[in-house]
Design a protein around this motif. Structure first.
Motif, PDB file in Angstrom:
ATOM      1  N   LYS A  95      33.510  -7.862  13.014  1.00 23.11           N
ATOM      2  CA  LYS A  95      33.499  -6.932  11.881  1.00 23.11           C
ATOM      3  C   LYS A  95      32.289  -7.217  10.994  1.00 23.11           C
ATOM      4  O   LYS A  95      31.609  -6.300  10.542  1.00 23.11           O
ATOM      5  CB  LYS A  95      34.793  -7.068  11.089  1.00 23.11           C
ATOM      6  CG  LYS A  95      34.941  -6.061   9.980  1.00 23.11           C
ATOM      7  CD  LYS A  95      36.269  -6.211   9.275  1.00 23.11           C
ATOM      8  CE  LYS A  95      36.399  -5.234   8.139  1.00 23.11           C
ATOM      9  NZ  LYS A  95      37.643  -5.409   7.395  1.00 23.11           N
ATOM     10  N   SER A  96      32.018  -8.500  10.770  1.00 17.39           N
ATOM     11  CA  SER A  96      30.883  -8.884   9.940  1.00 17.39           C
ATOM     12  C   SER A  96      29.578  -8.428  10.584  1.00 17.39           C
ATOM     13  O   SER A  96      28.689  -7.916   9.906  1.00 17.39           O
ATOM     14  CB  SER A  96      30.879 -10.399   9.752  1.00 17.39           C
ATOM     15  OG  SER A  96      29.772 -10.806   9.011  1.00 17.39           O
ATOM     16  N   ARG A  97      29.469  -8.576  11.898  1.00 17.61           N
ATOM     17  CA  ARG A  97      28.268  -8.128  12.608  1.00 17.61           C
ATOM     18  C   ARG A  97      28.111  -6.613  12.482  1.00 17.61           C
ATOM     19  O   ARG A  97      27.002  -6.120  12.278  1.00 17.61           O
ATOM     20  CB  ARG A  97      28.359  -8.515  14.085  1.00 17.61           C
ATOM     21  CG  ARG A  97      28.089  -9.970  14.339  1.00 17.61           C
ATOM     22  CD  ARG A  97      28.006 -10.263  15.833  1.00 17.61           C
ATOM     23  NE  ARG A  97      28.149 -11.678  16.044  1.00 17.61           N
ATOM     24  CZ  ARG A  97      29.061 -12.253  16.806  1.00 17.61           C
ATOM     25  NH1 ARG A  97      29.936 -11.510  17.466  1.00 17.61           N
ATOM     26  NH2 ARG A  97      29.118 -13.553  16.942  1.00 17.61           N
ATOM     27  N   GLU A  98      29.228  -5.885  12.619  1.00 17.24           N
ATOM     28  CA  GLU A  98      29.172  -4.427  12.488  1.00 17.24           C
ATOM     29  C   GLU A  98      28.698  -4.033  11.095  1.00 17.24           C
ATOM     30  O   GLU A  98      27.869  -3.129  10.946  1.00 17.24           O
ATOM     31  CB  GLU A  98      30.552  -3.822  12.765  1.00 17.24           C
ATOM     32  CG  GLU A  98      30.946  -3.838  14.220  1.00 17.24           C
ATOM     33  CD  GLU A  98      32.362  -3.321  14.448  1.00 17.24           C
ATOM     34  OE1 GLU A  98      32.943  -2.725  13.507  1.00 17.24           O
ATOM     35  OE2 GLU A  98      32.878  -3.510  15.552  1.00 17.24           O
ATOM     36  N   GLU A  99      29.225  -4.724  10.083  1.00 20.69           N
ATOM     37  CA  GLU A  99      28.813  -4.413   8.709  1.00 20.69           C
ATOM     38  C   GLU A  99      27.331  -4.714   8.515  1.00 20.69           C
ATOM     39  O   GLU A  99      26.614  -3.955   7.870  1.00 20.69           O
ATOM     40  CB  GLU A  99      29.664  -5.209   7.721  1.00 20.69           C
ATOM     41  CG  GLU A  99      31.102  -4.726   7.640  1.00 20.69           C
ATOM     42  CD  GLU A  99      31.985  -5.631   6.781  1.00 20.69           C
ATOM     43  OE1 GLU A  99      31.512  -6.701   6.333  1.00 20.69           O
ATOM     44  OE2 GLU A  99      33.152  -5.266   6.563  1.00 20.69           O
ATOM     45  N   ASP A 100      26.874  -5.849   9.095  1.00 18.30           N
ATOM     46  CA  ASP A 100      25.456  -6.195   8.997  1.00 18.30           C
ATOM     47  C   ASP A 100      24.599  -5.132   9.677  1.00 18.30           C
ATOM     48  O   ASP A 100      23.558  -4.725   9.154  1.00 18.30           O
ATOM     49  CB  ASP A 100      25.173  -7.562   9.640  1.00 18.30           C
ATOM     50  CG  ASP A 100      25.714  -8.721   8.809  1.00 18.30           C
ATOM     51  OD1 ASP A 100      26.055  -8.494   7.624  1.00 18.30           O
ATOM     52  OD2 ASP A 100      25.796  -9.848   9.347  1.00 18.30           O
ATOM     53  N   ASN A 101      25.059  -4.667  10.845  1.00 24.27           N
ATOM     54  CA  ASN A 101      24.321  -3.624  11.560  1.00 24.27           C
ATOM     55  C   ASN A 101      24.283  -2.331  10.758  1.00 24.27           C
ATOM     56  O   ASN A 101      23.254  -1.655  10.706  1.00 24.27           O
ATOM     57  CB  ASN A 101      24.930  -3.367  12.942  1.00 24.27           C
ATOM     58  CG  ASN A 101      24.659  -4.500  13.914  1.00 24.27           C
ATOM     59  OD1 ASN A 101      23.732  -5.277  13.720  1.00 24.27           O
ATOM     60  ND2 ASN A 101      25.477  -4.591  14.946  1.00 24.27           N
ATOM     61  N   GLU A 102      25.401  -1.989  10.109  1.00 26.25           N
ATOM     62  CA  GLU A 102      25.440  -0.787   9.275  1.00 26.25           C
ATOM     63  C   GLU A 102      24.486  -0.931   8.095  1.00 26.25           C
ATOM     64  O   GLU A 102      23.774   0.012   7.751  1.00 26.25           O
ATOM     65  CB  GLU A 102      26.868  -0.537   8.776  1.00 26.25           C
ATOM     66  CG  GLU A 102      27.808  -0.046   9.855  1.00 26.25           C
ATOM     67  CD  GLU A 102      29.253   0.054   9.376  1.00 26.25           C
ATOM     68  OE1 GLU A 102      29.515  -0.165   8.171  1.00 26.25           O
ATOM     69  OE2 GLU A 102      30.135   0.333  10.209  1.00 26.25           O
ATOM     70  N   ASP A 103      24.470  -2.129   7.495  1.00 22.86           N
ATOM     71  CA  ASP A 103      23.544  -2.379   6.376  1.00 22.86           C
ATOM     72  C   ASP A 103      22.099  -2.238   6.845  1.00 22.86           C
ATOM     73  O   ASP A 103      21.262  -1.639   6.155  1.00 22.86           O
ATOM     74  CB  ASP A 103      23.763  -3.774   5.790  1.00 22.86           C
ATOM     75  CG  ASP A 103      25.072  -3.899   5.036  1.00 22.86           C
ATOM     76  OD1 ASP A 103      25.681  -2.850   4.712  1.00 22.86           O
ATOM     77  OD2 ASP A 103      25.496  -5.046   4.759  1.00 22.86           O
ATOM     78  N   ASP A 104      21.810  -2.790   8.028  1.00 22.87           N
ATOM     79  CA  ASP A 104      20.455  -2.675   8.579  1.00 22.87           C
ATOM     80  C   ASP A 104      20.089  -1.214   8.826  1.00 22.87           C
ATOM     81  O   ASP A 104      18.976  -0.782   8.515  1.00 22.87           O
ATOM     82  CB  ASP A 104      20.328  -3.461   9.898  1.00 22.87           C
ATOM     83  CG  ASP A 104      20.357  -4.972   9.682  1.00 22.87           C
ATOM     84  OD1 ASP A 104      20.168  -5.411   8.526  1.00 22.87           O
ATOM     85  OD2 ASP A 104      20.580  -5.701  10.682  1.00 22.87           O
ATOM     86  N   ASP A 105      21.039  -0.455   9.363  1.00 22.12           N
ATOM     87  CA  ASP A 105      20.800   0.968   9.620  1.00 22.12           C
ATOM     88  C   ASP A 105      20.516   1.712   8.321  1.00 22.12           C
ATOM     89  O   ASP A 105      19.605   2.547   8.255  1.00 22.12           O
ATOM     90  CB  ASP A 105      21.996   1.608  10.328  1.00 22.12           C
ATOM     91  CG  ASP A 105      22.153   1.137  11.776  1.00 22.12           C
ATOM     92  OD1 ASP A 105      21.181   0.549  12.310  1.00 22.12           O
ATOM     93  OD2 ASP A 105      23.246   1.356  12.350  1.00 22.12           O
ATOM     94  N   GLU A 106      21.288   1.405   7.282  1.00 22.10           N
ATOM     95  CA  GLU A 106      21.082   2.070   5.986  1.00 22.10           C
ATOM     96  C   GLU A 106      19.705   1.722   5.424  1.00 22.10           C
ATOM     97  O   GLU A 106      19.008   2.594   4.898  1.00 22.10           O
ATOM     98  CB  GLU A 106      22.178   1.650   5.002  1.00 22.10           C
ATOM     99  CG  GLU A 106      23.529   2.251   5.292  1.00 22.10           C
ATOM    100  CD  GLU A 106      24.617   1.731   4.353  1.00 22.10           C
ATOM    101  OE1 GLU A 106      24.302   1.062   3.347  1.00 22.10           O
ATOM    102  OE2 GLU A 106      25.799   1.988   4.649  1.00 22.10           O
ATOM    103  N   ARG A 107      19.317   0.436   5.535  1.00 18.96           N
ATOM    104  CA  ARG A 107      18.001   0.023   5.029  1.00 18.96           C
ATOM    105  C   ARG A 107      16.876   0.743   5.786  1.00 18.96           C
ATOM    106  O   ARG A 107      15.902   1.194   5.184  1.00 18.96           O
ATOM    107  CB  ARG A 107      17.831  -1.501   5.169  1.00 18.96           C
ATOM    108  CG  ARG A 107      18.349  -2.237   3.968  1.00 18.96           C
ATOM    109  CD  ARG A 107      17.960  -3.715   3.985  1.00 18.96           C
ATOM    110  NE  ARG A 107      19.205  -4.483   3.971  1.00 18.96           N
ATOM    111  CZ  ARG A 107      19.675  -5.220   4.950  1.00 18.96           C
ATOM    112  NH1 ARG A 107      19.004  -5.384   6.048  1.00 18.96           N
ATOM    113  NH2 ARG A 107      20.828  -5.837   4.849  1.00 18.96           N
TER     114      ARG A 107
END
Length: 121
Positions: A95-107
């Motif tokens: 879940k943490s990795r998914e959130e990090d990936n989503e944050d990266d995508d948003e950036r």
């Protein structure tokens, strides 16, 4: 008890008292073994030794078998808890990795928008 056997209240009370006395006596004997071992906590070995001292050898085999069953069940429960904790940790990491990936995508999207705005200006 066999079917059709009735027990009077007085007999039930006597059995209950006898069982209480037996448990107290067994506990006292087991406590003596713990004290000899300079421990305050009774363990299964103390109880088994007390049963021998009290001359209840005929109960030793069933008691040891019951103890083994109990230990296996506890070990199984402990392993199940460990597996559950590992699974929960793994899911949390995912879940943490998914959130990090989503944050990266948003950036990345924000950076692309900023680059587009810079190109337009």
């Amino acid at each position: 008890l066999p079917d059709g056997v009735n027990i009077s209240k007085e007999a039930r009370s006597a059995i209950s008292r006898a069982a209480s006395v037996f448990v107290l006596y067994a506990t006292s004997c087991a406590n003596n073994f713990a004290m000899k071992g300079k421990r305050k906590t009774l363990n299964a070995g103390d109880v088994l030794s007390a049963m021998e001292e009290m001359e209840f050898q005929r109960f030793m085999v069933p008691l040891k078998e019951s103890l083994e069953v109990y230990r296996r069940e506890q070990k199984g429960k402990k392993e199940a808890r460990k597996d559950k904790d590992k699974k929960a940790d793994s899911e949390e990491q995912d879940k943490s990795r998914e959130e990090d990936n989503e944050d990266d995508d948003e950036r990345m999207e924000e950076e692309e928008q900023n680059e587009d705005e810079d190109v337009d200006n």
